[in-house]
Structures are given as structure tokens and as C-alpha cells.
Write an enzyme that holds these catalytic residues in place. Sequence first.
Site, short mmCIF file in Angstrom:
data_model
loop_
_atom_site.label_atom_id
_atom_site.label_comp_id
_atom_site.label_asym_id
_atom_site.label_seq_id
_atom_site.Cartn_x
_atom_site.Cartn_y
_atom_site.Cartn_z
N ASP A 120 42.07 44.55 41.10
CA ASP A 120 42.33 45.25 39.84
C ASP A 120 43.79 45.70 39.85
O ASP A 120 44.21 46.46 40.72
CB ASP A 120 41.40 46.46 39.71
CG ASP A 120 41.45 47.09 38.33
OD1 ASP A 120 42.51 46.99 37.67
OD2 ASP A 120 40.44 47.69 37.91
N VAL A 121 44.57 45.24 38.86
CA VAL A 121 46.02 45.51 38.89
C VAL A 121 46.35 46.97 38.65
O VAL A 121 47.52 47.37 38.77
CB VAL A 121 46.77 44.64 37.85
CG1 VAL A 121 46.69 43.18 38.22
CG2 VAL A 121 46.25 44.90 36.45
N TYR A 179 41.91 49.39 20.20
CA TYR A 179 42.36 47.99 20.27
C TYR A 179 43.80 47.86 19.77
O TYR A 179 44.64 47.23 20.41
CB TYR A 179 41.39 47.16 19.43
CG TYR A 179 41.75 45.72 19.25
CD1 TYR A 179 41.59 44.81 20.29
CD2 TYR A 179 42.22 45.25 18.03
CE1 TYR A 179 41.89 43.47 20.11
CE2 TYR A 179 42.53 43.93 17.85
CZ TYR A 179 42.37 43.04 18.89
OH TYR A 179 42.67 41.72 18.71
N LEU A 234 49.43 46.52 44.45
CA LEU A 234 49.24 45.25 45.15
C LEU A 234 50.61 44.78 45.60
O LEU A 234 51.53 44.65 44.79
CB LEU A 234 48.61 44.22 44.21
CG LEU A 234 48.49 42.79 44.74
CD1 LEU A 234 47.52 42.75 45.92
CD2 LEU A 234 48.02 41.85 43.65
N VAL A 247 42.96 32.41 28.44
CA VAL A 247 44.35 31.93 28.35
C VAL A 247 44.96 31.81 29.74
O VAL A 247 45.65 30.82 30.05
CB VAL A 247 45.19 32.87 27.47
CG1 VAL A 247 46.66 32.44 27.48
CG2 VAL A 247 44.67 32.88 26.04
N PHE A 304 36.56 40.93 35.47
CA PHE A 304 35.86 41.75 34.49
C PHE A 304 35.48 40.89 33.28
O PHE A 304 34.36 40.91 32.80
CB PHE A 304 36.74 42.92 34.06
CG PHE A 304 36.06 43.89 33.13
CD1 PHE A 304 34.92 44.56 33.52
CD2 PHE A 304 36.58 44.15 31.87
CE1 PHE A 304 34.28 45.45 32.67
CE2 PHE A 304 35.96 45.04 31.02
CZ PHE A 304 34.81 45.69 31.42
N THR A 305 36.44 40.09 32.80
CA THR A 305 36.15 39.09 31.77
C THR A 305 36.47 37.68 32.26
O THR A 305 35.98 36.71 31.69
CB THR A 305 36.95 39.37 30.48
OG1 THR A 305 38.35 39.43 30.80
CG2 THR A 305 36.52 40.69 29.85
N GLN A 360 64.70 50.93 32.24
CA GLN A 360 64.77 51.81 33.41
C GLN A 360 65.04 51.02 34.69
O GLN A 360 65.84 51.45 35.53
CB GLN A 360 63.46 52.58 33.54
CG GLN A 360 63.39 53.46 34.79
CD GLN A 360 62.09 54.23 34.87
OE1 GLN A 360 61.68 54.86 33.90
NE2 GLN A 360 61.44 54.17 36.03
#
Length: 384
Positions: free
Chosen positions: A113-114, A195, A118, A69, A91-92, A212
Site C-alpha cells: 500500500d503506497v 470523488y 516504500l 489502466v 484493493f481493486t 518544493q
Amino acid sequence: AVWGNFVNMRSLQENGDQKVESKIEEAVAPLREKIKDLEKSFTQKYPPVKFLSEKDRKRILITGGAGFVGSHLTDKLMMDGHEVTVVDNFFTGRKRNVEHWIGHENFELINHDVVEPLYIEGPRACYDEGKRVAETMCYAYMKQVLSPKRFIIFSHLFDKRSFKVLVFFPLDPEVHPQNEDYWGHVNPIGPRACYDEGKRVAETMCYAYMKQEGVEVRVARIFNTFGPRMHMNDGRVVSNFILQALQGEPLTVYGPGTQTRAFQYVSDLVNGLVALMNSNVSSPVNLGNPEEHTILEFAQLIKKLVGSGSEIQFLSEAQDDPQKRKPDIRKAKLLLGWEPVVPLEEGLNKAIHYFRKELEYQANNQYIPKPKPARMKKGRTRHN
């Protein structure tokens, strides 16, 4: 006689020269082709991009932007004229999904990788994909969705007064059709627990962060989506059926095949995500196709479109497999002016064409993917 010998020698010399020239041409021809390929790479043609003034052009961050997506969302926003930064750990996701933008002045790709901080200057919008992953990726999913860092980093990145985050998750149903007031139905210790619970807690964290930190949040609840760039081995029903049909293998249906699903084409979903991001709707919105089909009907349709002689094989039903799945999209229609427009068969033909090309590409590289059972857990399978 002397003249004749001279003519013969001249002829032999000419023949020798021709052979040398032929040998040179054979050696040089591949080099010419390589030079042409290099010239093409230096004069890469990008998809058409709309020009936007500085006032209208946004700087947008897409996490997971090299995935299924995410890459289509990248295409949409790039072609609309915005500046897009894609962050993906692959990763995917796959670099091939966005390689047609590499080098464009409005595009940046970051391998990251988040979960780890970052720091990027400038974006005013973020599209973040709560990934749909199988139980075999349970740890990775929890690491990405549950880690507070995933959300805390946004407070360091952006001016909160003008920054919006859109996060999209699917949610499993017990009510039918499913509207946005539905809170979810989860067996917390079943084979789908990681999942299902991961998606629910991710929404919780988004809204807690909104309250917040004062950041605008948009949440999309996406339903079954398909199209080009789907991972061929992801175990989803669409990719499984297409791959099985193309390879002449039995199409595996779990249970009697009376379970229902509603499938939307990826371009419809992307248009819905953009419409939601540009709206003032802060509560969750369903994005899906309300046209419902049984799994068996879907298997038969794919067989017909592929032209496959594959049989349909019925296997034992999965634990906790939803029997019905259909979105109520009245809210999206009313508040976003959005509804899916791509007919099912049209979208499936595009997906099938993509899968054919992928199989040809992978066959040339001596790798043939095998369809995987959907959602494996202790021998049990399910339709997604």
C-alpha cells in the site's frame, strides 16, 4: 484336451494383463497431463519484448500497476524493453492482470500500500494512478490521494534531478468541450464530493511537491476509458451495459439518456500517457476521445454488438450527474502528436469478448457477477 486347457489359461492370463495395463493407464494419464502443465509453467512464454541497451533502458515504477489502466501501461512499457516494478495493494487491481509477466527478468511485482513508505533503488520514472473510485470507496480514496506520505516518499526514493512523476486523474466538467484551463465544477457537500474534490486536491499536491522538491511532474486528465481488464462490478456505464446485455438483463439508463460521454479505448490512453511522460509538458493535458455519444445511443450500440434482446430501462436521473462530457484535445495533438485512433466499435468488440470470457471463467467457478448501479449514494445513481 490338456493342450486346450493350456491355451485357455494362457488366454485368461493375457486378458488379465490387458486389464491391469488398462487400469495402470487410467491412473497414469492424469499424471502425464499434470507433468505437461508443469513443463509449460517452467517454460513460460512471455509477450515479445524489445531489446534496449543499458543506455536506453529505463527502470520504471508503476503504482496501481495491476489495475485496469495500470496493467495495460505495464504491458506497453515491458514490451518497449524497459524494467518495470509494479506496486499494488490489490484493493481493486488483480494479479491476473499482470501474471503473464511474472518471472520475467525485467519485471517485479510488489504487494504494498503506497500510503506506507516504500524504499526502492533505481527507478527514474513513476506512473501513479489517481484511481477513479465510487463513493462507497470514499475512505480508501481519501486515504490514498490525500495522504502526504504518498508524495513525500518520492523524495526518499529517487535522485530528484533525473526523476519524473506522471499522475493521471479525471476531472468533471461544466464547460463544453473541456480544455485544460478549466478548474473544475464541484459541489463540495454533494454525493460526488469525495470523488470530485479528491481529484482536484491531488493535482494541487502534485504541483506543490514539484515546486518544493524540484521533481518533474506530468499530469494527465483522463476521460472515460474502457477495454479488457475493466472490473466487472465497478458500476461504470461501459461495464454495466456490457454485463447487462450479456446476461439478458435490462440496460439501465438514468434520466432520458441524453447525457453525453466520450469514450476512448485503453490502448489510446496508454499511448498518450507514455507520450506525455516523454515530453517536456509540465502543465495538465487532456487525454480522451472527442467523439461524443449520448448514453442512450451507447446503450443501443452495445445491445447491437452483443446481439442481446435486453430492453432499455429508464430510471430516475442522478443528482449532480454531468450532462455533457467531451475533452478538448488540441493541446495533446499539438504538443504530444497524440490523438485516439481505435474506432469505438472495434474497442467495444474487444471489451465484449473479454467480458464473455470472464463470465465463462466465473461460471466455471460458480460465481456470476451482477451489474451494479453506477455510483450509488442514498438511492441515487449516475453515469460515469
